[in-house]
Design a protein around this motif. Structure first.
Motif, short mmCIF file in Angstrom:
data_model
loop_
_atom_site.label_atom_id
_atom_site.label_comp_id
_atom_site.label_asym_id
_atom_site.label_seq_id
_atom_site.Cartn_x
_atom_site.Cartn_y
_atom_site.Cartn_z
N MET A 1 44.81 54.14 16.50
CA MET A 1 45.42 54.92 17.45
C MET A 1 45.19 56.38 17.17
SD MET A 1 46.87 53.00 19.57
CE MET A 1 47.96 53.99 20.47
N SER A 2 44.68 56.78 15.97
CA SER A 2 44.43 58.29 15.61
C SER A 2 45.27 59.24 15.80
CB SER A 2 43.01 58.48 15.94
OG SER A 2 42.04 57.14 15.71
N PRO A 3 46.48 58.98 15.41
CA PRO A 3 47.32 60.29 16.15
C PRO A 3 47.18 61.64 15.27
CG PRO A 3 48.68 58.62 14.45
CD PRO A 3 47.34 58.14 14.91
N SER A 4 46.42 62.54 16.08
CA SER A 4 46.04 63.70 15.55
C SER A 4 46.47 65.03 16.12
CB SER A 4 44.28 63.43 15.56
OG SER A 4 44.06 63.70 16.85
N ALA A 5 47.18 65.04 16.92
CA ALA A 5 47.84 66.34 17.55
C ALA A 5 49.39 66.10 17.93
CB ALA A 5 47.00 66.88 18.54
N LEU A 6 49.93 67.22 17.94
CA LEU A 6 51.62 67.04 18.14
C LEU A 6 52.20 68.15 19.13
CD1 LEU A 6 52.97 66.30 14.57
CD2 LEU A 6 52.35 64.62 16.54
N ALA A 7 53.09 67.77 20.12
CA ALA A 7 53.77 68.90 20.85
C ALA A 7 54.91 68.37 20.77
CB ALA A 7 53.16 68.99 22.02
N ILE A 8 56.09 69.40 20.98
CA ILE A 8 57.73 68.88 21.12
C ILE A 8 57.90 69.76 22.43
CG2 ILE A 8 58.16 70.99 19.46
CD1 ILE A 8 60.42 68.60 18.39
N SER A 9 58.84 69.07 22.98
CA SER A 9 59.43 69.66 24.25
C SER A 9 60.43 70.63 23.88
CB SER A 9 60.52 68.51 25.05
OG SER A 9 61.29 68.14 24.12
N ALA A 10 60.79 71.36 24.96
CA ALA A 10 61.52 72.91 24.73
C ALA A 10 63.07 72.39 24.25
CB ALA A 10 61.57 73.53 26.08
N ASP A 11 63.29 71.32 24.49
CA ASP A 11 64.91 70.81 23.93
C ASP A 11 64.65 70.16 22.65
OD1 ASP A 11 63.89 68.45 24.84
OD2 ASP A 11 65.53 68.24 26.21
#
Length: 489
Positions: A247-257
């Motif tokens: 799956m190669s999880p390599s980047a992240l982001a998180i919602s404003a809440d």
């Protein structure tokens, strides 16, 4: 979704070349850093600024008017001025030999830059533009993330499968924690869900999410008020518990809440949406992307993704899709398999012998002097020969994954010969003894050599129970009865 497609087309028109990083300006506009041969910083629906070289680092200073960019092999940090969607190169600040990620202290008074191959974080005074300190890190520092109090910073180690925390004043190691192979992107959240029973975990101030690109996992590290680091949870980012690696999880982001985490699954061409509002995270589904999503950023109620191989940037839609493994070939086992590898370019070679190219190869393999044996380039599930040996299969190798006549992988030295020329002589010995290894790997780059190989095998006593496979690792695995090493769909 039409707007997203329009924006993607607009950025494609700016000649994106392997976009690897995104940043969101205070005015809400999205910037993309291209790290390919044509390095540049582009603004969505705005201008493009070409750079001599760039790689990973792209960040705004707290004032929102200054951007810092890692200069890759140029070994600098670029300072860019930003105003009303316009970009201007202000200066270059020398940092090291190969500048990767760049971070700015919360007060804007210091710049931290990763000198990737020196295993060092360089500290720059932005007023003078000069290096004022160099602090050692773990091997191949990938992402730098400042603690909100400005007194320490975190570094993910691409080669050490770990996250380190350092004192911002003297670079002293405060702590480290083991996570998964190829620790890459990190995201810090101040939201801590309350456990059942109403008692909050003692002294936990932040959750640090860490993507491990050589796994199917994102690791959640609890950061205490005393700077302690403890593993709180492992989030499995895959369709099923026993899904093959890849799956190669390599980047992240998180919602404003801070209730939803988004994970770029690079080799699955998808972004996983994860509900992190409770003590235990729940993977909600997968959002389709372009080829090889490599960067994510949340802006308002939208999540933007940079697709490195597709050379596009787009806003994610809201249509979930299943991510499933391709069906396994239904093939009867062969007594002997001769696996012919034709390509010796780093990415193609890693796919041929390891199932998928590690993110290290994908992100650096096209650059000059790339070292395929770098400690950060370990494959997801081992090499074909290590998996074959573990299954009790005999192996011989002629020139595959060889440099200067020697096997690059130490585990393959005992059964490796420099090139394909030795196979004809060895085949005579196999004929005389009546025994031939079950798996033979051969590097062949031209059609004449391929024809000679086929002719020799057809004339041998092993012809009836030998299959020659060219470049199809999945078929080799099936013929040998090996479990697929990684996803390859």
């Amino acid at each position: 979704m039409k707007a997203a497609l329009f924006l993607a087309a607009t950025l494609s028109a700016l000649a994106l070349d392997f976009p690897m990083s995104l940043a969101v300006a205070p005015d809400g506009r999205v910037l993309a850093l291209s790290a390919g041969v044509k390095a540049s910083v582009s603004v969505v629906n705005g201008p493009e600024l070409s750079l001599p070289d760039a790689w990973l680092g792209l960040t705004f200073a707290p004032d929102g008017k200054t951007i810092y960019v890692g200069g890759g092999a140029r070994g600098v940090v670029y300072e860019l001025n930003y105003a009303q969607g316009e970009l201007k190169l202000a200066r270059e600040m020398k940092a090291g030999d190969f500048t990767g990620d760049v971070a700015v202290s919360p007060d804007g008074r210091l710049i931290y830059a990763a000198d990737l191959f020196a295993n060092t974080v360089v500290v720059i005074n932005p007023q003078s533009g000069r290096v004022i300190d160099r602090f050692k890190t773990g091997r191949r520092p990938y992402r730098i993330l400042c603690h909100p109090d400005g007194r320490s910073y975190f570094v993910s180690s691409w080669a050490d499968a770990a996250v380190y925390q350092y004192n911002a004043v003297n670079g002293e190691e405060i702590g480290r924690i083991r996570v998964g192979s190829h620790a890459s992107d990190m995201m810090l959240s101040s939201y801590n869900p309350e456990p059942e029973g109403g008692q909050q975990a003692a002294n936990v101030k932040y959750r640090l999410f860490v993507a491990a690109a050589n796994t199917n996992e994102v690791f959640v590290v609890a950061i205490g008020g005393n700077k302690s680091m403890n593993l709180a949870e492992t989030i499995h980012i895959a369709p099923a518990p026993l899904s093959p690696l890849g799956m190669s999880p390599s980047a992240l982001a998180i919602s404003a809440d801070q209730m939803h985490l988004y994970v770029a699954c690079s080799d699955a061409d998808a972004v996983a949406s994860v509900d992190v509002s409770d003590v235990r995270a729940v993977v909600e589904g997968f959002l389709p992307t372009g080829a090889y999503p490599a960067a994510l950023r949340a802006s308002g109620d939208r999540v933007w993704v940079a697709n490195a191989r597709a050379n596009t940037v787009e806003a994610l839609g809201d249509t979930f899709k299943p991510v499933t493994a391709a069906p396994e070939p239904q093939i009867s086992p062969a007594e002997h398999v001769i696996y012919v590898v034709r390509d010796n370019q780093p990415e193609a070679l890693m796919r041929a012998v390891a199932g998928l190219a590690p993110d290290y190869t994908v992100k650096l393999g096209w650059r000059p002097n790339f070292n395929i044996a770098d400690p950060a380039n370990t494959p997801y599930a081992g090499y074909l020969w290590t998996n074959a040996l573990a299954a009790g299969i005999t192996v011989r190798n002629y020139g595959v994954f060889v440099r200067n006549g020697q096997a690059i992988d130490p585990a393959a030295k005992s059964f490796t010969k420099p090139d394909a020329s030795a196979f004809a002589e060895d085949l005579k010995q196999f004929e005389a003894s009546g025994m031939m290894p079950r798996l033979i790997l051969i590097q062949i780059t031209n059609d004449d050599a391929m024809a000679l190989l086929k002719s020799a095998v057809l004339k041998s006593r092993f012809a009836a129970n030998t299959e020659i496979v060219v470049g199809d690792l999945r078929r080799v695995e099936a013929l040998l009865g090996l479990r697929p090493m990684t996803r390859k769909d």
